[in-house]
Design a protein around this motif. Structure first.
Motif, short mmCIF file in Angstrom:
data_model
loop_
_atom_site.label_atom_id
_atom_site.label_comp_id
_atom_site.label_asym_id
_atom_site.label_seq_id
_atom_site.Cartn_x
_atom_site.Cartn_y
_atom_site.Cartn_z
N SER A 1 -7.59 1.90 -0.23
CA SER A 1 -8.02 1.02 1.29
C SER A 1 -9.59 0.57 0.97
O SER A 1 -9.70 -0.11 1.51
N GLU A 2 -10.08 1.83 -0.13
CA GLU A 2 -12.03 1.18 -0.35
C GLU A 2 -11.70 0.49 -1.15
O GLU A 2 -13.03 0.41 -1.70
N ASP B 1 -2.93 -2.10 7.05
CA ASP B 1 -2.66 -1.66 5.70
C ASP B 1 -3.92 -2.11 5.08
O ASP B 1 -4.26 -2.89 4.74
N SER B 2 -3.34 -1.33 3.58
CA SER B 2 -4.27 -1.46 3.07
C SER B 2 -3.99 -2.35 1.81
O SER B 2 -4.43 -2.05 0.36
N SER B 3 -3.19 -3.48 1.95
CA SER B 3 -2.72 -3.62 0.20
C SER B 3 -3.34 -4.92 -0.15
O SER B 3 -4.74 -4.91 1.04
N THR B 4 -3.71 -5.66 -1.46
CA THR B 4 -3.92 -5.96 -2.02
C THR B 4 -3.79 -7.00 -3.04
O THR B 4 -2.78 -7.24 -3.24
N ASP C 1 0.79 -1.26 0.41
CA ASP C 1 -0.16 0.17 0.01
C ASP C 1 1.18 1.63 0.22
O ASP C 1 2.27 0.96 -0.56
N GLN D 1 -12.95 0.27 -7.91
CA GLN D 1 -12.23 1.26 -7.49
C GLN D 1 -13.03 2.65 -7.79
O GLN D 1 -13.03 3.40 -8.88
N LYS E 1 -9.01 5.80 -2.53
CA LYS E 1 -7.58 5.40 -1.89
C LYS E 1 -8.06 3.80 -1.72
O LYS E 1 -8.77 3.11 -2.28
N TYR F 1 2.24 -4.72 4.07
CA TYR F 1 1.49 -6.09 2.91
C TYR F 1 1.00 -7.11 4.12
O TYR F 1 2.19 -6.43 5.48
#
Length: 697
Positions: free
Chosen positions: A434-435, A582-585, A157, A427, A432, A162
């Motif tokens: 995270s969303e 965190d907002s990692s994907t 992110d 998205q 962001k 991560y």
């Protein structure tokens, strides 16, 4: 929770009482209450043991109150399904108090810290001071991808963080993807031979499940100062690499003007423009153009008459008040008067507008009759994608526009539209990371999101009759089926996600264990003094413009045709909620319910062995199941294709029809439904025209 008032009157003194299971505790400060579309406000309950009492107040007729709060699971919580029970009550204007039926929600509590599953967290950063630790002088590296030996991957992110929230026991190998490392940077070796590799081996503690940590420190390979702007030194970075943030690239905000705003009133200024004169008794419509669609909530009409004349405005036969004139401009140089009417309400469809000039003596001049189109509610949706194909892996994306039209074919009035995709991440514009709404099918095989349609839907506001979202490619190739819906109106579209054209990467390890104290033996209740494991993931090019994806793990169970081995992910009740800050994907590139996953891609065609969806769709017949087996798909450039699949499922497709008018429990003919594998579709069809689907869930 949602508390809905379907009655014709308001309900006052509404309270919600929620009885929590043992060792479930309310998280102070987490309560939020929202009424209808209004913004949520903080709310705190009264607590009495395991009971929470929320005082909501009044709910108008037809409105819904949304209550959201968090609870913490204590150490004494019982394993298995735990149920909380909520009841709402309120008072009618007559003084009668009414109480709702109980509402229940179940949460399955697992073994917690005694589980053998593992969590892997870490950070990728630029080590500016060379101490190997992330501190205030270092910079995060966003957009860097890391792979595991089973094909799972994660993209860091904005803070370079991560996580892999649920991994099996045993050794784990995590590798940095060199393709996504920003140009001009390399992985530091830390003075160790093992540090020269992009891969790190993490051993499982003897006790089983644990929180594993692995950071990756990058160093600059350039001879310039580390504060130089990265984008300037390398004008053409790879598309999958993300430039690192740099303090020198930040600009100071523009200075604000010290001039005070102009208050309402009359001002005299010298005009510099030259406009055509208007004859006395005539009127000129300056804007908007006649017969145009008014995109704003209210019509703003600018008219021009001779100097000292006024204008009278009528819309659909009703006179508009002079108070709707927002700006009056008296131009002595050009001998004209300009009036701007604001905030004029229009009805959907054509609107008759009449503008009449009025002389200083009150004499009417020659009127102008024009028409403007007001935007009506949506009657048709259309999905338009900028690209018909994007690459998998999370490095490629396309903008998807959902256009809403009213019954006159004009952009519909602004509202909300729900958009969902079977593959990839949706998205919102300016959202962001995270969303990002992530479909469960794209996540790691362990699953870290609820397996429900709601979790895949992204709600977007229509602006000018159009909503824009970004679709990012999934971890594995496939066809992203897009669906947009507002009310009962829906539209469908599709974007093909092709194999990522990238350089070769291979992540894997092999190990052998000897002795009586092998950790895996005790963890799994096995016997023996010898264990071995081979696990690897490969993705790269083959001769002839082909791409090969290969994964193998001896620890995976062999795919069988009976029992719970049909499960293609964890039971949704056992899903993991990643709460690691965190907002990692995360992505899944080689999902298989077998030891082996193999796929060869050539343009639009491919052949594979692993998990796949059955491509059987028809108006009155469909087969919606995940299968493990062989699939071959041959397609030409025109879109003509042939698909052949081979698998041995132990359950077959079944369709049960229940006539309308009955109330009660409906028994399915095939009750052996496995969560995470089979899909249940509820359809309501027109009884006179069965091919017409009224609703589908």
């Amino acid at each position: 929770m949602e508390v809905h008032n379907p009655s014709a009157t308001s309900v006052s003194d509404v309270t919600v009482s929620d009885h929590l299971p043992p060792s479930f505790h309310y998280a102070a400060g987490s309560g939020l209450i929202g009424l209808g579309s209004a913004a949520a406000q903080p709310i705190e309950p009264e607590t009495s043991g395991g009971d929470l009492i929320f005082h909501i107040g009044e709910i108008p007729h037809g409105e819904t109150a949304h209550l959201l709060y968090r609870v913490r699971i204590g150490a004494n919580a019982r394993e298995g399904p735990q149920e909380n029970l909520a009841i709402a009550s309120g008072v009618f204007p007559s003084g009668e108090r009414t109480t709702t039926a109980p509402a229940r929600a179940a949460v399955t509590v697992s073994a917690g810290v005694f589980s053998t599953r593992q969590v892997l967290v870490g950070r990728v950063f630029v080590d500016t001071n060379g101490n190997g630790q992330f501190d205030s002088s270092d910079r995060p590296a966003p957009g860097v991808r890391l792979y595991l030996s089973n094909g799972q991957s994660v993209v860091t992110d904005s803070a370079g963080m991560y996580n892999f929230p649920s991994l099996a026991d045993g050794a784990q190998v995590v590798s940095l993807d060199p393709v996504t490392v920003p140009p001009g940077y390399a992985l530091t070796d830390g003075g160790r031979l093992a540090g020269k590799s992009w891969t790190r081996l993490l051993r499982t503690p003897v006790g089983g499940g644990a929180l594993l940590r692995q950071n990756f420190a990058l160093v600059s390979t350039r001879k310039t100062q580390p504060g130089n702007d990265l984008a300037k030194s390398d004008p053409q970075p790879p598309p999958s690499a993300t430039p690192l943030p740099d303090a020198s690239s930040l600009k100071e905000p523009a200075a604000k003007s010290d001039a005070p705003p102009m208050a309402a009133g009359t001002y005299e200024v010298a005009t510099t423009e030259t406009v055509a004169p208007v004859k006395p008794g005539e009127v000129v419509i300056v804007s908007p153009a006649p017969n145009s669609v008014v995109m704003t909530p209210g019509l703003q009409l600018q008219v021009r008459v001779a100097l000292n004349w006024t204008a009278k405005l009528e819309v659909n036969g009703e006179e508009i008040s002079q108070q709707n004139i927002g700006v009056r401009s008296l131009d002595h140089k050009n001998q004209v008067s300009t009036f701007t009417f604001v905030g004029i309400s229009l009805r959907p469809g054509p609107n008759r507008v009449r503008v009449t000039p009025i002389s200083p003596d009150g004499v009417r001049g020659q009127a102008q009759n024009i028409s403007y189109l007001g935007r009506g509610p949506a009657r048709r949706l259309e999905i338009v994608s900028e690209k018909s194909e994007i690459q998998s892996g999370g490095s490629d994306s396309t903008m998807v526009r959902v256009k809403a039209f009213d019954q006159w074919g004009n952009p519909a009035a602004d509202g909300q539209v729900g958009i969902e995709s079977s593959l990839g991440q949706l998205q919102r514009s300016g959202e962001k990371p995270s969303e990002i709404s992530v479909p469960p099918s794209n996540l790691a095989a362990q699953g870290d999101a609820p397996n429900t349609a709601a979790s895949r839907q992204t709600v977007v506001q229509l602006v000018g009759g159009e909503a824009v979202v970004r679709l990012t490619g999934s971890g594995a190739p496939g066809e992203a089926k897009l669906r947009a819906q507002t009310g009962e109106i829906e539209a469908q579209g599709q974007v093909r996600i092709t194999t990522e054209q990238r350089s070769t990467i291979m992540v894997g390890f092999a190990e052998m264990s000897f002795g009586k104290g092998i950790p895996e033996v005790g963890l799994r209740g096995e016997t023996g003094n010898y264990r071995n494991r081979v696990s690897f993931f490969y993705n790269g090019r083959l001769p002839g413009n082909n791409m090969l994806t290969l994964a193998y793990d001896t620890q995976r169970p062999i795919n069988r045709t009976a029992g719970r081995d049909r499960l293609f992910q964890l039971d949704p009740l056992d899903r993991v909620y990643p709460l690691f800050g965190d907002s990692s994907t995360r992505f899944e590139a080689a999902q298989s319910n077998s030891k082996l996953y193999a796929r060869v891609d050539h343009k639009r065609s491919y052949a594979m062995f692993g998990d796949f969806e059955a491509d059987m769709e028809a108006p009155l017949l469909g087969y919606a199941r995940k299968l493990t087996g062989v699939k071959a798909h041959l397609e030409n450039s025109r879109g003509d294709f042939v698909t052949v699949t081979g698998a041995r499922p132990d359950t077959s497709f079944a369709r049960d029809v229940f006539p309308a008018g009955s109330l009660g429990i409906m028994q399915l003919s095939n009750g052996e439904i496995l969560p995470g594998s089979e899909n249940v579709v509820l359809e309501v069809r027109d009884r006179r025209n069965p091919e017409v689907i009224v609703s589908r869930e």
